[in-house]
Scaffold this active site. Structure first.
Site, short mmCIF file in Angstrom:
data_model
loop_
_atom_site.label_atom_id
_atom_site.label_comp_id
_atom_site.label_asym_id
_atom_site.label_seq_id
_atom_site.Cartn_x
_atom_site.Cartn_y
_atom_site.Cartn_z
N HIS A 281 -10.03 -9.39 1.47
CA HIS A 281 -9.24 -8.27 0.91
C HIS A 281 -10.09 -7.45 -0.06
O HIS A 281 -9.74 -7.32 -1.25
CB HIS A 281 -7.97 -8.77 0.23
CG HIS A 281 -6.91 -7.69 0.14
ND1 HIS A 281 -5.57 -7.93 0.23
CD2 HIS A 281 -7.02 -6.33 -0.01
CE1 HIS A 281 -4.89 -6.79 0.12
NE2 HIS A 281 -5.76 -5.81 -0.03
N ARG B 61 -2.17 -4.37 6.25
CA ARG B 61 -1.59 -5.54 5.64
C ARG B 61 -1.61 -6.68 6.64
O ARG B 61 -1.52 -6.46 7.85
CB ARG B 61 -0.12 -5.27 5.23
CG ARG B 61 0.02 -4.45 3.94
CD ARG B 61 -0.30 -5.29 2.72
NE ARG B 61 -0.06 -4.58 1.47
CZ ARG B 61 -1.02 -4.15 0.65
NH1 ARG B 61 -2.29 -4.32 0.97
NH2 ARG B 61 -0.71 -3.55 -0.47
#
Lengths: 309, 309
Positions: A272, A224
């Site tokens: 991502h 993350r």
């Protein structure tokens, strides 16, 4: 049962997810905007807007369509007493393993350097080492981390791992705890982060950790964005203490155009995409948990809210 | 025995090769510029200057330190009656498999596209498919080709192969002959070339072959530059019939700065580094053949000069 899908999908994503879920869940009622919220039994969620799960009195399962649930846990309007399951899907783990292997191969074999050389019409061969001479440290040994460690082992790399609790893994030197982290990070030429985001892992990849890493080593962040203190990473890259960072995740996504990562010569940036959920296989995972709910069997991959994953 | 090393090594390469060969060949006499050429028994060669192997009356083995021997066979001053062995080394095959896997992963997962996006600060997720949905055709199923096919299979790709003579390979649909080539190339989304350079394979990757390849497919050339007709490849890329070419080898090396490949947006260029011989492991391969010569056992990896590899 009535199953609410609460997601921030694009039109193309809806077009892929809806038929996949319909075909995996025959006989169930799928809804996007339920006329009667009191009838919803299950919520399938992917970045739901805040409050989307409030006021659902019959809700008995929240099933995430993404692997990470940190955003859900940070939303106080998500009912805390309803079982929550995350997405664990071999297809997803496989995609993650591919991305990690690609990043490690690229770093080990100098392929990022050759791309820069091509831009300058420069023909120069760099020294070549065997995979067995390259040590990779994997932070986080959950489903994703274990799949990544296995792929790197199969590629001949020396792999060590670090996790919250000790995990026995054939061929991988595993540690846990604060001292274990320092050992793994100090020994690795490439550190791959696959930790879940929790109160204890937020900001873990900071100046102190980068200083512990070897001079000339590289970071691959597939966890993350909030694991990384951006300013500390940029400083470590600018000081040439770290050679390169391959980053797939960011505290704010899409990453703002003004962010220094975009044009930093030491940063390889992915939007991502390390592992996107595949609607077809994920719908099967959802269907298994819906069946478990019907038959009273235990849910798969239920999140421990205290632990945070 | 007196062993001549005839190579175009840089100072750094000599510094790596000399001690590796000395330690693998104890008791043998290694020479670079022999005062008496009539005493040379064995020549170890790596791009030797033309004529370096002429006038060596006692020569009983020419051992290449590189995998490809096409340059040696094209040099009429290399004695045709002396046994010639090429370098086959698992470390070399492993490096080749890494490069092929990296190229295939990069093409399959869009990592070259993401690099271009980063250069334009563009955040856009591309569709993600599973490896099992991607078909790769491997041209050439020698030591290198088989190692590459195995690595791609392990990565979950659909692999087919083409070789001069039929090769049975578990999990790989193999063909040979002219029709077989068309079949493999038509079915593949990515074509990886690992053929040896011979009279029949020179210029094989030409307009006709590119037209047979699928629209939107890609070429990875890890064989020899002369396999490719450069102008035809550029035309296929410019017409967007081919999506991308990953090229490690070129007809003239270093590739001249003026060559269109350097700056073509559809070309990823490597400076002939897909698999560099590792002096430490290669010296062991050399030592085995020197021992074979002493004991009269058959030489390993002897080149069939008529076949050309």
């Amino acid at each position: 049962m009535t199953i609410l899908i609460a997601a921030d999908f694009s039109a193309a994503e809806w077009a892929a997810w809806w038929p996949a879920l319909e075909s995996a869940l025959p006989g169930e009622t799928l809804v996007r905007d339920p006329p009667d919220r009191t009838g919803v039994d299950i919520a399938l969620v992917a970045n739901p807007p805040r409050g989307a799960l409030a006021g659902l009195p019959r809700l008995t399962l929240i099933q995430s369509l993404w692997a990470g649930v940190d955003r859900l846990l940070a939303d106080p309007s998500v009912p805390a007493d309803v079982p929550l399951a995350r997405m664990v899907d071999p297809v997803l783990s496989q995609a993650m393993a591919q991305t990690a292997l690609w990043a490690v191969l690229s770093l080990h074999r100098g392929f990022f350097d050759y791309a820069r050389q091509q831009a300058h019409s420069e023909w120069r061969q760099l020294a070549q080492r065997q995979a067995a001479e390259v040590s990779v440290g994997v932070l986080g040994l959950g489903e994703m981390g274990r799949a990544v460690a296995a792929a790197l082992l199969a590629g001949g790399y020396r792999v060590s791992g670090w996790s919250n609790r000790p995990v026995p893994l054939d061929g991988v030197r595993c540690t846990s705890g604060h001292d274990g982290l320092a050992t793994v990070v100090r020994d690795a030429e490439i550190v791959v982060n696959l930790l879940p985001l929790t109160d204890t892992t937020r900001g873990l990849l900071d100046r102190r950790l980068f200083e512990t890493m070897r001079a000339g080593s590289s970071l691959v962040n597939l966890g993350r964005g909030a694991h990384v203190v951006d300013a500390d990473l940029l400083a470590a890259l600018d000081a040439r203490h770290l050679r390169r960072a391959v980053l797939d995740v960011f505290e704010v996504e899409p990453l703002p155009v003004s962010h220094a990562f975009w044009s930093h010569p030491g940063v390889t940036l992915l939007p991502h995409v390390a592992a996107l959920t595949d609607p077809r296989s994920a719908a099967q995972v959802v269907a298994r948990n819906v069946r478990a709910l019907r038959t009273g069997e235990p849910l798969a991959f239920r999140v421990d809210r205290r632990r945070g994953y």
